[in-house]
Design a protein around this motif. Structure first.
Motif, PDB file in Angstrom:
ATOM      1  N   ALA A  33       0.878  -1.393  -0.044  1.00 17.30           N
ATOM      2  CA  ALA A  33       0.230   0.225  -0.030  1.00 17.30           C
ATOM      3  C   ALA A  33       0.809   1.380  -0.064  1.00 17.30           C
ATOM      4  O   ALA A  33       0.339   2.183  -0.892  1.00 17.30           O
ATOM      5  N   ILE A  34       1.854   1.438   0.902  1.00 20.52           N
ATOM      6  CA  ILE A  34       2.712   2.573   0.949  1.00 20.52           C
ATOM      7  C   ILE A  34       3.474   2.706  -0.239  1.00 20.52           C
ATOM      8  O   ILE A  34       3.699   3.775  -0.924  1.00 20.52           O
ATOM      9  N   ALA A  35       4.054   1.499  -0.975  1.00 19.08           N
ATOM     10  CA  ALA A  35       4.670   1.593  -2.284  1.00 19.08           C
ATOM     11  C   ALA A  35       3.989   2.151  -3.339  1.00 19.08           C
ATOM     12  O   ALA A  35       4.513   2.896  -3.980  1.00 19.08           O
ATOM     13  N   THR A  36       2.639   1.746  -3.358  1.00 16.38           N
ATOM     14  CA  THR A  36       1.810   2.113  -4.271  1.00 16.38           C
ATOM     15  C   THR A  36       1.400   3.591  -4.143  1.00 16.38           C
ATOM     16  O   THR A  36       1.546   4.388  -5.217  1.00 16.38           O
ATOM     17  N   CYS A  37       1.334   3.988  -2.951  1.00 19.15           N
ATOM     18  CA  CYS A  37       1.015   5.400  -2.672  1.00 19.15           C
ATOM     19  C   CYS A  37       2.341   6.434  -3.169  1.00 19.15           C
ATOM     20  O   CYS A  37       2.213   7.220  -3.750  1.00 19.15           O
ATOM     21  N   ALA A  38       3.268   5.763  -2.724  1.00 20.97           N
ATOM     22  CA  ALA A  38       4.694   6.467  -3.368  1.00 20.97           C
ATOM     23  C   ALA A  38       4.677   6.575  -4.929  1.00 20.97           C
ATOM     24  O   ALA A  38       5.119   7.641  -5.255  1.00 20.97           O
ATOM     25  N   GLY A  39       4.454   5.415  -5.454  1.00 24.58           N
ATOM     26  CA  GLY A  39       4.435   5.378  -6.912  1.00 24.58           C
ATOM     27  C   GLY A  39       3.665   6.448  -7.568  1.00 24.58           C
ATOM     28  O   GLY A  39       4.012   6.970  -8.557  1.00 24.58           O
ATOM     29  N   LEU A  40       2.389   6.599  -7.084  1.00 21.71           N
ATOM     30  CA  LEU A  40       1.319   7.542  -7.442  1.00 21.71           C
ATOM     31  C   LEU A  40       1.865   8.915  -7.141  1.00 21.71           C
ATOM     32  O   LEU A  40       1.293   9.597  -8.177  1.00 21.71           O
ATOM     33  N   LEU A  41       2.405   9.159  -6.157  1.00 23.96           N
ATOM     34  CA  LEU A  41       2.847  10.397  -5.922  1.00 23.96           C
ATOM     35  C   LEU A  41       4.236  10.862  -6.665  1.00 23.96           C
ATOM     36  O   LEU A  41       4.121  12.102  -6.746  1.00 23.96           O
ATOM     37  N   ALA A  42       4.867   9.988  -7.174  1.00 21.70           N
ATOM     38  CA  ALA A  42       6.023  10.480  -8.196  1.00 21.70           C
ATOM     39  C   ALA A  42       5.374  11.037  -9.439  1.00 21.70           C
ATOM     40  O   ALA A  42       4.391  10.567 -10.043  1.00 21.70           O
ATOM     41  N   ARG A  43       5.928  12.031  -9.762  1.00 24.10           N
ATOM     42  CA  ARG A  43       5.700  12.619 -11.134  1.00 24.10           C
ATOM     43  C   ARG A  43       6.245  11.778 -12.341  1.00 24.10           C
ATOM     44  O   ARG A  43       5.639  12.217 -13.541  1.00 24.10           O
ATOM     45  N   THR A  44       7.435  11.370 -12.297  1.00 21.13           N
ATOM     46  CA  THR A  44       8.149  10.263 -13.111  1.00 21.13           C
ATOM     47  C   THR A  44       8.746   9.400 -12.551  1.00 21.13           C
ATOM     48  O   THR A  44       8.760   9.076 -11.523  1.00 21.13           O
ATOM     49  N   ARG A  45       9.114   8.376 -13.351  1.00 21.88           N
ATOM     50  CA  ARG A  45       9.648   7.161 -12.913  1.00 21.88           C
ATOM     51  C   ARG A  45       8.877   6.546 -11.674  1.00 21.88           C
ATOM     52  O   ARG A  45       9.526   5.985 -10.719  1.00 21.88           O
ATOM     53  N   GLN A  46       7.568   6.428 -11.908  1.00 21.55           N
ATOM     54  CA  GLN A  46       6.642   5.814 -10.796  1.00 21.55           C
ATOM     55  C   GLN A  46       6.844   4.446 -10.820  1.00 21.55           C
ATOM     56  O   GLN A  46       7.014   4.024  -9.452  1.00 21.55           O
ATOM     57  N   ALA A  47       7.270   3.639 -11.566  1.00 18.99           N
ATOM     58  CA  ALA A  47       7.593   2.025 -11.182  1.00 18.99           C
ATOM     59  C   ALA A  47       9.039   1.947 -10.417  1.00 18.99           C
ATOM     60  O   ALA A  47       8.932   1.281  -9.460  1.00 18.99           O
ATOM     61  N   ARG A  48      10.117   2.966 -10.608  1.00 16.35           N
ATOM     62  CA  ARG A  48      11.172   2.855 -10.036  1.00 16.35           C
ATOM     63  C   ARG A  48      10.912   3.402  -8.535  1.00 16.35           C
ATOM     64  O   ARG A  48      11.414   2.849  -7.446  1.00 16.35           O
ATOM     65  N   VAL A  49      10.043   4.423  -8.469  1.00 18.04           N
ATOM     66  CA  VAL A  49       9.899   4.857  -7.030  1.00 18.04           C
ATOM     67  C   VAL A  49       9.175   3.816  -6.372  1.00 18.04           C
ATOM     68  O   VAL A  49       9.432   3.601  -5.182  1.00 18.04           O
TER      69      VAL A  49
END
Length: 185
Positions: free
Chosen positions: A69-85
């Motif tokens: 859940a937290i990694a998914t939120c982090a990925g969604l908050l990233a503007r670029t490189r969402q999968a890497r984040v």
């Protein structure tokens, strides 16, 4: 492991793989997020009658569902490189869990179990060799993390102080560069 070690370790996950300050901060906060389940300590302190910290620390935030859940939120908050984040947030969270598993024994000898499969299972993971929170192993890991963070200041002119604002970050980087120029020529 101490919160400062978790902070440096999580920041290094971001600093080693992403370019933007925003992404490094997102990954760092994701790596610190498992300890949100320690908020029961404040409730216990204010009420004086509850034992939420003892009951829930290493449960709500220290499990696979929370990590996803937290990694998914982090990925969604990233503007670029969402999968890497997403991936590096997931890694940072699991480094947090791993270091808590190996080095968070209390002064009374209590081993904090990590209920990794919660809410599907209440079985807590422990490791017989778990060392105390203030053991030399944790101190050595903390020192190694600090040296790695200092090396980022010297090589890339970035620091984990960026989480706390530009002025503090600039002061920390400036101090580190001056000290290293003076003592480590």
């Amino acid at each position: 492991m101490t919160p400062s070690a978790h902070l440096m370790m999580s920041w290094l996950c971001g600093a080693s793989t992403v370019v933007t300050k925003r992404e490094r901060i997102i990954i760092t906060l994701a790596g610190l997020a498992p300890d949100l389940d320690g908020a029961g300590l404040l409730i216990d302190w204010f009420t004086g009658t509850t034992r939420y910290y003892q009951q829930w620390h290493h449960v709500f935030g220290h499990n696979l569902v929370f990590a996803v859940a937290i990694a998914t939120c982090a990925g969604l908050l990233a503007r670029t490189r969402q999968a890497r984040v997403w991936l590096m947030s997931f890694v940072a969270i699991h480094l947090h869990l791993f270091t808590d598993l190996i080095g968070s024994k209390g002064p009374d000898g209590y081993q904090w179990p990590i209920e990794y499969l919660y809410p599907f299972s209440n079985t807590g993971l422990t490791w017989q060799g778990q060392w105390a929170l203030n053991a030399w192993q944790n101190q050595l890991i903390w020192l190694a993390l600090l040296l790695a963070c200092i090396s980022y200041i010297k090589r890339k002119n970035i620091s984990f102080f960026e989480l706390f604002g530009n002025k503090l970050d600039e002061a920390a980087r400036s101090l580190c560069i001056r000290l290293s120029a003076r003592y480590f020529r």
